[in-house]
Design a protein around this motif. Structure first.
Motif, PDB file in Angstrom:
ATOM      1  N   ALA A 168     121.781 -10.591  48.430  1.00  0.00           N
ATOM      2  CA  ALA A 168     122.952 -11.396  48.790  1.00  0.00           C
ATOM      3  C   ALA A 168     122.647 -12.304  49.968  1.00  0.00           C
ATOM      4  N   LEU A 169     121.906 -11.800  50.945  1.00  0.00           N
ATOM      5  CA  LEU A 169     121.599 -12.591  52.135  1.00  0.00           C
ATOM      6  C   LEU A 169     120.728 -13.787  51.802  1.00  0.00           C
ATOM      7  N   ILE A 170     119.687 -13.598  51.019  1.00  0.00           N
ATOM      8  CA  ILE A 170     118.753 -14.695  50.796  1.00  0.00           C
ATOM      9  C   ILE A 170     119.388 -15.839  50.010  1.00  0.00           C
ATOM     10  N   ASP A 223     115.282  -6.327  38.957  1.00  0.00           N
ATOM     11  CA  ASP A 223     114.926  -5.113  39.713  1.00  0.00           C
ATOM     12  C   ASP A 223     115.082  -5.349  41.215  1.00  0.00           C
ATOM     13  N   PHE A 224     114.631  -6.512  41.699  1.00  0.00           N
ATOM     14  CA  PHE A 224     114.759  -6.795  43.131  1.00  0.00           C
ATOM     15  C   PHE A 224     116.227  -6.811  43.537  1.00  0.00           C
ATOM     16  N   ALA A 225     117.058  -7.441  42.731  1.00  0.00           N
ATOM     17  CA  ALA A 225     118.484  -7.519  43.053  1.00  0.00           C
ATOM     18  C   ALA A 225     119.124  -6.137  43.108  1.00  0.00           C
ATOM     19  N   VAL A 226     118.773  -5.286  42.146  1.00  0.00           N
ATOM     20  CA  VAL A 226     119.373  -3.947  42.074  1.00  0.00           C
ATOM     21  C   VAL A 226     118.849  -3.046  43.190  1.00  0.00           C
ATOM     22  N   LEU A 273     125.253  -6.406  39.335  1.00  0.00           N
ATOM     23  CA  LEU A 273     125.558  -5.843  40.649  1.00  0.00           C
ATOM     24  C   LEU A 273     127.063  -5.659  40.842  1.00  0.00           C
ATOM     25  N   ALA A 274     127.854  -6.540  40.248  1.00  0.00           N
ATOM     26  CA  ALA A 274     129.312  -6.463  40.389  1.00  0.00           C
ATOM     27  C   ALA A 274     129.919  -5.359  39.530  1.00  0.00           C
TER      28      ALA A 274
END
Length: 204
Positions: A111-113, A101-104, A170-171
């Motif tokens: 991506a930064l972290i 969920d955090f990624a989406v 995500l891709a």
């Protein structure tokens, strides 16, 4: 004369936090390539020179945003873990839901972290306790570590599974799908591999 009336004043004590939040807002709206010191300053309503007093260039700002991102990441995983079954299996599945969920919800921050230097923040987290993002993962994996085994093996199994799934999701690798990401038709069968976490491989 330039009109500065639209700018929000910031006290010295919270300017650093305001710049970090401005950076996160820029990431959310425009992606990583749009993140600059000048844009963060403009967003925070301060002079373009102000960030120099708080960060060592753009890399310093990115590192500060990554640290805040990891804190938010940890909070989301904890919240998700607490919302489901409190059995060891339920906790680890719920943690993976929070991870995805955090990624989406925060793709640019996600991506930064994981790209800010050689993953230094996460590597440092691996040495710390449960007050860190990695510490939450480690604590959740602990019941699945066989006696006398290296915990890093189980932690890496779980981390690789959910981190890989999140990146592929995500891709767009799995194609379009409606509803929450953890309701995707592939989430449950892939996460079913968690049942094998910590079990020794079958003899050949």
């Amino acid at each position: 004369m330039t009109d500065h009336s639209g700018k929000k004043p910031h006290h010295h004590g919270d300017l650093r936090a305001a710049l970090i939040q401005s950076g996160i807002d820029i990431l959310t709206e425009s992606g990583l390539e749009a993140l600059t010191l000048r844009r963060c300053a403009a967003r925070a309503g301060v002079s373009h020179a102000a960030p120099a007093h708080h960060f060592d260039g753009l890399s310093g700002l990115r590192a500060a945003i990554a640290k805040e991102g990891f804190d938010r990441f940890r909070t989301q995983m904890l919240r998700s873990r607490a919302s489901g079954s409190q059995s060891p299996e339920g906790r680890i599945l719920s943690l993976c839901r929070g991870y995805l969920d955090f990624a989406v919800e925060n793709p640019a921050l996600f991506a930064l972290i994981f790209s800010c230097g050689p993953m230094s923040q996460f590597e440092e987290d691996m040495k710390a306790g449960t007050a860190t993002a990695y510490g939450v993962l480690r604590e959740t994996c602990a019941p699945f570590v066989p006696e006398g085994a290296d915990p890093l093996v189980v932690e890496t199994q779980v981390w690789s599974l959910i981190h890989g799934f999140s990146h592929l999701f995500l891709a767009g690798t799995f194609g379009p799908d409606s509803g929450p990401p953890d309701h995707h038709r592939l989430f449950a069968p892939v996460m079913a591999l968690l049942r094998e976490i910590g079990t020794p491989p079958a003899p050949k």
